[in-house]
Design a protein around this motif. Sequence first.
Motif, mmCIF file in Angstrom:
data_model
loop_
_atom_site.group_PDB
_atom_site.id
_atom_site.type_symbol
_atom_site.label_atom_id
_atom_site.label_comp_id
_atom_site.label_asym_id
_atom_site.label_seq_id
_atom_site.Cartn_x
_atom_site.Cartn_y
_atom_site.Cartn_z
ATOM 1 N N ASN A 30 46.496 -32.429 -82.177
ATOM 2 C CA ASN A 30 45.244 -33.049 -81.969
ATOM 3 C C ASN A 30 45.495 -34.595 -81.955
ATOM 4 O O ASN A 30 44.451 -35.129 -82.655
ATOM 5 C CB ASN A 30 44.058 -32.594 -82.067
ATOM 6 N N ALA A 31 46.545 -35.263 -81.460
ATOM 7 C CA ALA A 31 46.567 -36.810 -81.767
ATOM 8 C C ALA A 31 47.824 -37.249 -80.607
ATOM 9 O O ALA A 31 48.802 -36.646 -80.135
ATOM 10 C CB ALA A 31 47.280 -36.926 -83.161
ATOM 11 N N ASN A 32 47.715 -38.571 -80.580
ATOM 12 C CA ASN A 32 48.565 -38.981 -79.692
ATOM 13 C C ASN A 32 49.789 -39.962 -80.762
ATOM 14 O O ASN A 32 49.409 -40.273 -81.608
ATOM 15 C CB ASN A 32 48.148 -40.333 -78.678
ATOM 16 N N THR A 33 51.066 -39.979 -80.419
ATOM 17 C CA THR A 33 52.087 -40.458 -81.174
ATOM 18 C C THR A 33 52.764 -41.644 -80.366
ATOM 19 O O THR A 33 52.814 -41.703 -79.066
ATOM 20 C CB THR A 33 52.967 -39.598 -81.908
ATOM 21 N N GLY A 34 53.436 -42.610 -81.047
ATOM 22 C CA GLY A 34 54.101 -43.702 -80.453
ATOM 23 C C GLY A 34 55.660 -43.312 -80.930
ATOM 24 O O GLY A 34 55.955 -42.916 -81.910
ATOM 25 N N GLY A 35 56.399 -43.485 -80.050
ATOM 26 C CA GLY A 35 57.852 -43.138 -80.156
ATOM 27 C C GLY A 35 58.860 -44.566 -80.134
ATOM 28 O O GLY A 35 59.929 -44.299 -79.282
ATOM 29 N N ALA A 36 58.263 -45.839 -80.257
ATOM 30 C CA ALA A 36 59.031 -47.022 -80.105
ATOM 31 C C ALA A 36 59.280 -47.253 -78.770
ATOM 32 O O ALA A 36 58.520 -46.994 -77.725
ATOM 33 C CB ALA A 36 60.314 -47.179 -81.101
ATOM 34 N N TYR A 37 60.683 -47.709 -78.444
ATOM 35 C CA TYR A 37 60.821 -47.873 -76.947
ATOM 36 C C TYR A 37 62.648 -47.692 -76.718
ATOM 37 O O TYR A 37 63.356 -47.560 -77.854
ATOM 38 C CB TYR A 37 60.783 -49.082 -76.619
ATOM 39 N N ILE A 38 62.808 -47.544 -75.688
ATOM 40 C CA ILE A 38 64.351 -47.251 -75.038
ATOM 41 C C ILE A 38 64.605 -48.369 -74.190
ATOM 42 O O ILE A 38 63.923 -48.747 -73.311
ATOM 43 C CB ILE A 38 64.366 -46.002 -74.435
ATOM 44 N N GLU A 39 65.677 -49.423 -74.692
ATOM 45 C CA GLU A 39 66.250 -50.418 -74.151
ATOM 46 C C GLU A 39 67.419 -49.771 -72.979
ATOM 47 O O GLU A 39 68.286 -49.225 -73.150
ATOM 48 C CB GLU A 39 66.741 -51.293 -74.851
ATOM 49 N N LYS A 40 66.840 -50.052 -71.759
ATOM 50 C CA LYS A 40 67.912 -49.900 -70.542
ATOM 51 C C LYS A 40 67.865 -50.980 -69.538
ATOM 52 O O LYS A 40 66.807 -51.433 -68.997
ATOM 53 C CB LYS A 40 67.393 -48.535 -69.830
ATOM 54 N N ASN A 41 69.064 -51.396 -69.305
ATOM 55 C CA ASN A 41 69.091 -52.488 -68.229
ATOM 56 C C ASN A 41 68.462 -53.581 -68.301
ATOM 57 O O ASN A 41 67.503 -54.200 -67.601
ATOM 58 C CB ASN A 41 68.680 -51.849 -66.755
ATOM 59 N N HIS A 42 68.552 -53.974 -69.803
ATOM 60 C CA HIS A 42 67.820 -55.179 -70.321
ATOM 61 C C HIS A 42 66.283 -55.101 -70.109
ATOM 62 O O HIS A 42 65.551 -55.986 -70.167
ATOM 63 C CB HIS A 42 68.082 -56.728 -69.438
#
Length: 413
Positions: A218-230
Amino acid sequence: MINRIISFSIKNKFIIGLLVVALVGLGIYSMSTVNLGSVPDITNNQVQVITVAPNLGTQDIEQFVTYPVELAMANLPDLVEIRSVSRFGLSVVTIVFDDEIGTYLPRQLVQEKLNDVQKSIPSGFGAPFMAPITTGLGEIFQYTLKTEPGYDTVYDAMELRTIQDWIVKRQMALVPGVIEINAFGGYVKQYEISLDPDKLKSMEITMPEVFTALENNNANTGGAYIEKNHQANFIRGEGLARSLDDLRSIAVKTINGRPILIKDVAEEVKYGNQVRYGALTQDGKESVGGQILMLKGENPNSVIKNVEKRIIEIQKSLPKGLKIEPFLSRSSLIERTTSTVTKNLVEGALIVIFVLVVLLGSLRGGLITASIIPLSLLFAFILMKQFGVWANLMSLGAIDFGIIVDGAVIIVE
């Protein structure tokens, strides 16, 4: 010395006139901006530390909560006294400081000690926190959420309390000078899961496992980010339960490749409410209300005006069929007090002017002497504004015009 002052005043009428005009202007400004109240606030400079532990008895509260807090606060600078109250599930420690050190330094000192006290209080015995920055006269406004005719069956006590907590309270907290909004009445909404002991036993699932599953799912989480095509694509995991079906679908554990969900071990998943110990009624019907507390040192008259303006704005965001109805406002008491003081001052001034004209036998001399009354009053307002003295029934009601003009009568004679 007096002769020199009189001589200087007669020879420099323009300068004296400018000083009088400056006195009148500054006095009128101070009179219009001075803090206006009904009665003086004599609350000392105190900080209250409150700890709530619903499961503890009075003796445990005193031994494990109240005593450690008192001991930690005992050596604070400019401390006057410490007193406490320990009751079932509640500890209140009042720390009184010297008035000269202000309002916010004591709270900073107490907060630093609370960080250390928390470590000495056993887990599950509550977390101490400071009461809001207000006084015994901080309660300035109360209101209720009232349903209009034809909507009595649309909103129940739980819905009214939810609207109060999530719509009215949040917007009212932004009003300048308001330190806290306390809600009372209705039912505080909760999500309740009734577990079936037989199902838990047959599936070899413990209650701690259910608690852990509910907490982790019962929580939201963050997964950083994915870099694609700048470009950066941010990842966000949404797992916050937003309905009863979401709670029913939370997996507790997996047995033989089959997930066991909350609904498999629960008798019922439903909306519930906190246990309450009282209710608010209005016109014979259960209602929900709010109590607004003012920040210490603020002008109650100005804060109430801001609250009334905000109520008009909040009314636009309320669901159809609801309205905010005030039933207690400090402004009415301030208005009656101000009216009483004004009436007494005007009547007193007129009587003194009449007596002066009759006794001095000169209309000009009487009016000159009587002019001391408004000038002295304006000068008093300047000093009240400068030293933070409030205008109320006590500070203004003690003015004696006879004493004020006594010296002027002697000079005129």
